[in-house]
Design a protein around this motif. Sequence first.
Motif, PDB file in Angstrom:
ATOM      1  N   GLU A 347       0.831  -1.214   0.000  1.00  0.00           N
ATOM      2  CA  GLU A 347       0.000   0.000   0.000  1.00  0.00           C
ATOM      3  C   GLU A 347       0.861   1.258   0.000  1.00  0.00           C
ATOM      4  O   GLU A 347       0.629   2.194  -0.772  1.00  0.00           O
ATOM      5  N   ILE A 348       1.833   1.290   0.905  1.00  0.00           N
ATOM      6  CA  ILE A 348       2.638   2.507   1.054  1.00  0.00           C
ATOM      7  C   ILE A 348       3.611   2.656  -0.099  1.00  0.00           C
ATOM      8  O   ILE A 348       3.856   3.770  -0.579  1.00  0.00           O
ATOM      9  N   ILE A 351       1.942   4.416  -2.898  1.00  0.00           N
ATOM     10  CA  ILE A 351       1.879   5.871  -2.699  1.00  0.00           C
ATOM     11  C   ILE A 351       3.214   6.509  -3.047  1.00  0.00           C
ATOM     12  O   ILE A 351       3.281   7.540  -3.729  1.00  0.00           O
ATOM     13  N   PRO A 356       4.733  11.523  -4.602  1.00  0.00           N
ATOM     14  CA  PRO A 356       3.970  12.631  -4.005  1.00  0.00           C
ATOM     15  C   PRO A 356       4.874  13.767  -3.560  1.00  0.00           C
ATOM     16  O   PRO A 356       6.081  13.575  -3.326  1.00  0.00           O
ATOM     17  N   ILE A 361       0.049  16.062   0.743  1.00  0.00           N
ATOM     18  CA  ILE A 361      -0.322  15.398   1.997  1.00  0.00           C
ATOM     19  C   ILE A 361      -0.804  16.399   3.043  1.00  0.00           C
ATOM     20  O   ILE A 361      -1.742  16.126   3.791  1.00  0.00           O
ATOM     21  N   GLN A 393      -5.765  11.807   2.976  1.00  0.00           N
ATOM     22  CA  GLN A 393      -4.324  11.533   2.970  1.00  0.00           C
ATOM     23  C   GLN A 393      -3.791  11.109   4.342  1.00  0.00           C
ATOM     24  O   GLN A 393      -2.599  11.196   4.598  1.00  0.00           O
ATOM     25  N   ALA A 396      -1.096   8.336   4.096  1.00  0.00           N
ATOM     26  CA  ALA A 396       0.166   8.896   3.603  1.00  0.00           C
ATOM     27  C   ALA A 396       0.844   9.700   4.700  1.00  0.00           C
ATOM     28  O   ALA A 396       2.073   9.625   4.875  1.00  0.00           O
TER      29      ALA A 396
END
Length: 626
Positions: A347-348, A351, A356, A361, A393, A396
């Motif tokens: 998942e991370i 991101i 990003p 964020i 977010q 994140a």
Amino acid sequence: MSKWLSIAASAALIGTLTGCNSDNNDTDGAVKGTSIAVAELSEVEAPVTESDKMEILTSESVTYADGETGDLSYTQLMKARDINNGETFGLLKDYTDKLITYSDGSPFICDGANGNALGSGLDHVSLLQKEGRVFMVAQFECEVGAMYGFELEQDQTTGELSVKEDSMQYISQKEDFGGWVHCAGMTTPWNSHLGSEEYEPDARKIENGMNEATKLSGDKYFDEVTKYYWQDENNANKDYDNNPYYYGYIPEVKVDGSSATPTYTYTKHFSMGRAAWELAYVMPDEKTAYLSDDGTNVGFYMYIADKAQDLSSGTLYAAKWNQTADTAKGGEATISWVKLGSATDAEIKAIVTAQPKFSDIFETAEYNAGCPAGFTHTNTATGNECLKVVEGQEKAAAFLETRRYASMLGATTEFRKEEGITFNADDNKLYVAMSQVAKGMSDTSGDIQLTENKCGAVYALDVQGAIKDRDGNAINSEMVVVNMKGLIAGTPKTYDASSPYVAYTCDVDGIASPDNVTYLQGSHLLAIGEDTSSHPNDFVWTMNTQTGALTRIISTPYGSETTSPFWYPDVNGFGYMTLTTQHPFGEVSSNDPDYALANEATAEKDSSIGVVGPFDLVKGDGKGLR
């Protein structure tokens, strides 16, 4: 006291003793017999002569719990620039795993002292037992991080270790965006190397300073990686952009020794959060890990994996210091836990792969002795800020900006130079070293308000089960720390000009700036290593946790740093302490009375790794020294 090495060779050994329990051995390497603990090591005097100041001094004998004694010796295994299997130890490589060279053709090596590459040099190494073989994984503390693996050969009669010819491999990190400032680490209970990425780049600062034409930000460390890992020093090869969220995680290396040529697999655990990780320490339950955050105004964290021996998914918590006393040893507090979130590595990483920016964020507002409505005041390593999480977010924020988010939720981000971690299974206590009790820990605001002590302290933390987090939800671990109490502290001291210790600002007979710590299970000995300028020669100590007795067991040369070795009580029937030295004679103050002496040292300044031993810790059917 014994002198292991001459000046010319003394760069070969500097380190602390970082320990683990005897379960850290692969079953293939087990030896039947009775395990014997270390009772004590002999005292080393603080050096006063020029020759002693320039050499490695160590305990000359060890006494075991059964009353017998043994001698100690040191074997250097590898130093930066050594060549094995066509690879150069410490040479850095780019995003294609191609060696990095300067425009003049010279190699880009993380040696820590020869003016080559930003960073400190070789740091933690892990000794791994897999498939009946012994391997070592080494990581380098430079902005462009590097890791190498090699096999060790062990004399079955004497226990002597040596590097196997033509066995060294560069461990690729390109699948997880490269490496960054690898600091301390540990050998996990399942015999993998668990490393770290320290001093994560400030994404807000980098976004604000980014030059879109050059892809440089003005952040020296981040730009070093941009220029040499992703591009070249002339800003060519701009196919890939650097991103601050690539770095600041806990990496793990697993080795498969089932074939003639072993395979090393590198993985960053994005779900363990992002900060200035000194190390992550895995507890005996093989799922609870504690993470120390190095710097000023930092936090303390706990990660609970969903499955034992699998750090790819879990829940991350941040500690809240609830002070109960200010003491000479560093104060006392109860600890409560703030849940930051749960996530998987996948998942991370998804991101992070999207590259990003900080502004994706957080929303920000100007801090002016407070924050406007809707924004939360945070005071962390990045200073006073007013932040608001962008809608949607939160995950994140929790895992890419762990320290900032922890502060927003009310966790404590006031710790100073939080360093080594180890566990005492005999008394069910965790130990954490704090190199200084200062700045955010010694001001008159916030959670921590202690008397300043720049000589530092080591804390003991009780471990319990059936604990709930701040919101009343059960924490899925039986190994949760519930308090934090100063165990031992250094003592500031000024010596008369006539004293041989005039350059010391902390008592020569006590600790200064404790860094790496280890507990030797069954021995009641906590080993404490220093990384300090308050003792011109850094020391390693053992403290008897039952009596409080402190014994100096190692003295290292001027300008060096003791980093993060490990204690191995049973490697095919022999015990070892790995010992790493960083930049010997490389950090010497011009104000030091022996500055000229250190500069004239003829020793090579390259970082190196070796072992002290073998220790005779396995008796009966084992291959002991006696």
